[in-house]
Design a protein around this motif. Structure first.
Motif, PDB file in Angstrom:
ATOM      1  N   ALA A 108      -8.453 -17.655  37.328  1.00  0.00           N
ATOM      2  CA  ALA A 108      -7.300 -16.773  37.499  1.00  0.00           C
ATOM      3  C   ALA A 108      -7.082 -16.664  38.997  1.00  0.00           C
ATOM      4  O   ALA A 108      -7.847 -15.994  39.707  1.00  0.00           O
ATOM      5  CB  ALA A 108      -7.556 -15.409  36.868  1.00  0.00           C
ATOM      6  N   ILE A 109      -6.068 -17.336  39.488  1.00  0.00           N
ATOM      7  CA  ILE A 109      -5.787 -17.420  40.921  1.00  0.00           C
ATOM      8  C   ILE A 109      -4.675 -16.441  41.248  1.00  0.00           C
ATOM      9  O   ILE A 109      -3.575 -16.539  40.709  1.00  0.00           O
ATOM     10  CB  ILE A 109      -5.387 -18.852  41.306  1.00  0.00           C
ATOM     11  N   ASP A 110      -4.971 -15.506  42.116  1.00  0.00           N
ATOM     12  CA  ASP A 110      -4.031 -14.433  42.446  1.00  0.00           C
ATOM     13  C   ASP A 110      -3.595 -14.579  43.895  1.00  0.00           C
ATOM     14  O   ASP A 110      -4.427 -14.568  44.808  1.00  0.00           O
ATOM     15  CB  ASP A 110      -4.709 -13.073  42.218  1.00  0.00           C
ATOM     16  N   VAL A 111      -2.279 -14.716  44.097  1.00  0.00           N
ATOM     17  CA  VAL A 111      -1.719 -14.843  45.447  1.00  0.00           C
ATOM     18  C   VAL A 111      -0.736 -13.693  45.653  1.00  0.00           C
ATOM     19  O   VAL A 111       0.447 -13.805  45.334  1.00  0.00           O
ATOM     20  CB  VAL A 111      -1.021 -16.203  45.638  1.00  0.00           C
ATOM     21  N   PRO A 112      -1.212 -12.556  46.165  1.00  0.00           N
ATOM     22  CA  PRO A 112      -0.319 -11.418  46.376  1.00  0.00           C
ATOM     23  C   PRO A 112       0.588 -11.577  47.585  1.00  0.00           C
ATOM     24  O   PRO A 112       1.574 -10.857  47.727  1.00  0.00           O
ATOM     25  CB  PRO A 112      -1.290 -10.249  46.573  1.00  0.00           C
ATOM     26  N   GLN A 113       0.260 -12.535  48.467  1.00  0.00           N
ATOM     27  CA  GLN A 113       1.051 -12.734  49.684  1.00  0.00           C
ATOM     28  C   GLN A 113       0.962 -14.185  50.114  1.00  0.00           C
ATOM     29  O   GLN A 113      -0.115 -14.782  50.087  1.00  0.00           O
ATOM     30  CB  GLN A 113       0.537 -11.834  50.811  1.00  0.00           C
ATOM     31  N   GLY A 114       2.093 -14.751  50.504  1.00  0.00           N
ATOM     32  CA  GLY A 114       2.094 -16.093  51.059  1.00  0.00           C
ATOM     33  C   GLY A 114       2.606 -17.127  50.091  1.00  0.00           C
ATOM     34  O   GLY A 114       3.280 -16.821  49.109  1.00  0.00           O
ATOM     35  N   ALA A 115       2.290 -18.396  50.380  1.00  0.00           N
ATOM     36  CA  ALA A 115       2.781 -19.522  49.588  1.00  0.00           C
ATOM     37  C   ALA A 115       1.619 -20.388  49.132  1.00  0.00           C
ATOM     38  O   ALA A 115       0.619 -20.551  49.842  1.00  0.00           O
ATOM     39  CB  ALA A 115       3.780 -20.353  50.399  1.00  0.00           C
ATOM     40  N   VAL A 116       1.768 -20.973  47.941  1.00  0.00           N
ATOM     41  CA  VAL A 116       0.686 -21.739  47.333  1.00  0.00           C
ATOM     42  C   VAL A 116       1.282 -22.884  46.529  1.00  0.00           C
ATOM     43  O   VAL A 116       2.380 -22.778  45.976  1.00  0.00           O
ATOM     44  CB  VAL A 116      -0.167 -20.832  46.416  1.00  0.00           C
ATOM     45  N   ARG A 117       0.548 -23.977  46.484  1.00  0.00           N
ATOM     46  CA  ARG A 117       0.888 -25.080  45.575  1.00  0.00           C
ATOM     47  C   ARG A 117      -0.337 -25.393  44.741  1.00  0.00           C
ATOM     48  O   ARG A 117      -1.457 -25.470  45.263  1.00  0.00           O
ATOM     49  CB  ARG A 117       1.330 -26.317  46.349  1.00  0.00           C
ATOM     50  N   PHE A 118      -0.106 -25.572  43.451  1.00  0.00           N
ATOM     51  CA  PHE A 118      -1.203 -25.872  42.533  1.00  0.00           C
ATOM     52  C   PHE A 118      -0.837 -27.128  41.753  1.00  0.00           C
ATOM     53  O   PHE A 118       0.197 -27.184  41.094  1.00  0.00           O
ATOM     54  CB  PHE A 118      -1.447 -24.709  41.565  1.00  0.00           C
ATOM     55  N   THR A 119      -1.709 -28.132  41.835  1.00  0.00           N
ATOM     56  CA  THR A 119      -1.475 -29.409  41.160  1.00  0.00           C
ATOM     57  C   THR A 119      -2.684 -29.723  40.299  1.00  0.00           C
ATOM     58  O   THR A 119      -3.803 -29.821  40.799  1.00  0.00           O
ATOM     59  CB  THR A 119      -1.272 -30.545  42.179  1.00  0.00           C
ATOM     60  N   THR A 120      -2.464 -29.859  39.012  1.00  0.00           N
ATOM     61  CA  THR A 120      -3.586 -30.148  38.123  1.00  0.00           C
ATOM     62  C   THR A 120      -3.985 -31.606  38.257  1.00  0.00           C
ATOM     63  O   THR A 120      -3.186 -32.476  38.594  1.00  0.00           O
ATOM     64  CB  THR A 120      -3.228 -29.859  36.656  1.00  0.00           C
ATOM     65  N   GLY A 121      -5.254 -31.859  37.995  1.00  0.00           N
ATOM     66  CA  GLY A 121      -5.772 -33.222  38.038  1.00  0.00           C
ATOM     67  C   GLY A 121      -6.391 -33.581  36.701  1.00  0.00           C
ATOM     68  O   GLY A 121      -6.318 -32.828  35.729  1.00  0.00           O
ATOM     69  N   HIS A 122      -6.971 -34.772  36.663  1.00  0.00           N
ATOM     70  CA  HIS A 122      -7.668 -35.182  35.451  1.00  0.00           C
ATOM     71  C   HIS A 122      -8.909 -34.309  35.268  1.00  0.00           C
ATOM     72  O   HIS A 122      -9.620 -34.025  36.217  1.00  0.00           O
ATOM     73  CB  HIS A 122      -8.063 -36.652  35.540  1.00  0.00           C
ATOM     74  N   LEU A 123      -9.149 -33.910  34.058  1.00  0.00           N
ATOM     75  CA  LEU A 123     -10.316 -33.077  33.789  1.00  0.00           C
ATOM     76  C   LEU A 123     -11.597 -33.830  34.115  1.00  0.00           C
ATOM     77  O   LEU A 123     -11.696 -35.042  33.924  1.00  0.00           O
ATOM     78  CB  LEU A 123     -10.331 -32.650  32.319  1.00  0.00           C
TER      79      LEU A 123
END
Length: 318
Positions: A108-123
């Protein structure tokens, strides 16, 4: 007191340098749930009430908090193969981090401030599936297989889908399924329902660039990882000729400790290096590095100059 502390810092700095030469950053984190893959300073790790500068190779734990400063970038690789990228001036909290039965990676990734990029990969081979939620401000994306970007700032909270699909959640609102690339949801600060916006590919590319590691920094991180994975003799050879930023070189122990503490508080992990003085005794150089090129050292020196304007910066070759 100052002398004992100074000697301890010098010893720690020498030990850290040796460990960097012989230990792969990913080696200690192969079984970790998250590992810092790259850092463009200044950035910090908060863990159990204490703060330290963030460096590549650190294995992250559940409830860790990452913070980035001006112009900073951070890249984190998760155990399931996903990549988390943080822009400058971003706060990120890692919760529910771990592997649950049966072979499910959770975060559970919480970003209350700023910018984020999340890219899934192969398990990973040891995992069958993932259950990852990314919360940006008041918006939460339930991630399965996708590439998304989000930001939380004074204008509101946004989550934009670059590729794949997500389930978008907002407090007291019905869940929304999103599968069209370029779909951006904006939630205003007044708590009104999120508004769907469609943005162009150029706008998405600009947004994603805010979290991207600059090419020079990315190359340096890759070189450091490759160097650290070699035998110690080869690693020491590869590190010759690299550059450092010398924040200061002073005679007094108290002054060296003062500059050290100021730099560390600003997010720059300087190390104290004793140098023989012409008249006997030692001077104390405070350096940051090694860096892969003179250009990268110059760029970092300019950035440090803004954070520590009184420091007499110079570039040195190791």
């Amino acid at each position: 007191m100052n002398r004992s502390r100074l000697h301890a810092l010098v010893a720690c700095g020498l030990l850290a340098g040796a460990l960097t030469s012989i230990a792969a950053p990913s080696g200690s984190g192969q079984s970790a749930d998250a590992v810092v893959a790259g850092v463009l300073m200044p950035a910090w790790l908060e863990r159990q009430g204490s703060r330290q500068e963030l460096t590549a190779g650190i294995a992250l734990q559940n409830r860790d908090r990452l913070l980035t400063g001006t112009n900073a970038r951070v890249e984190v690789r998760l155990r399931d193969g996903s990549v988390l990228r943080l822009a400058a001036d971003t706060h990120c909290e890692l919760n529910a981090l771990g592997v649950r039965e049966p072979e499910v990676f959770t975060a559970a990734i919480d970003v209350p401030q700023g910018a984020v990029r999340f890219t899934t990969g192969h398990l990973a081979h040891s995992l069958r599936q993932r259950a990852v939620n990314l919360r940006v401000g008041t918006l939460t994306a339930s991630v399965r297989g996708t590439d998304l970007w989000g930001t939380a700032d004074g204008a509101g909270d946004r989550i934009c889908l670059l590729e794949g699909r997500i389930t978008l959640l907002q407090p007291d609102r019905d869940a929304r399924q999103v599968s069209e690339a370029g779909s951006c949801y904006l939630a205003a600060k007044d708590g009104s329902p999120a508004v769907l916006q469609t943005v162009t590919a150029a706008q998405l590319a600009w947004s994603a660039a805010q979290t991207a590691m600059p090419p020079a920094a990315a190359a340096a991180n890759q070189a450091e990882t490759a160097t650290a994975s070699r035998p110690a003799r080869m690693a020491r050879t590869a590190r010759r000729g690299s550059w450092s930023v010398e924040v200061a070189a002073v005679d007094g122990e108290a002054e060296a400790l003062s500059i050290h503490d100021r730099a560390r508080a600003a997010g720059y992990g300087v190390r104290i290096r004793p140098l023989p003085a012409a008249g006997g005794g030692y001077r104390y150089a405070l350096r940051l590095g090694p860096l892969s090129s003179e250009e990268e050292a110059a760029a970092l020196a300019a950035e440090i100059g803004n954070a520590l304007p009184a420091a007499p910066l110079s570039l040195v070759r190791n």
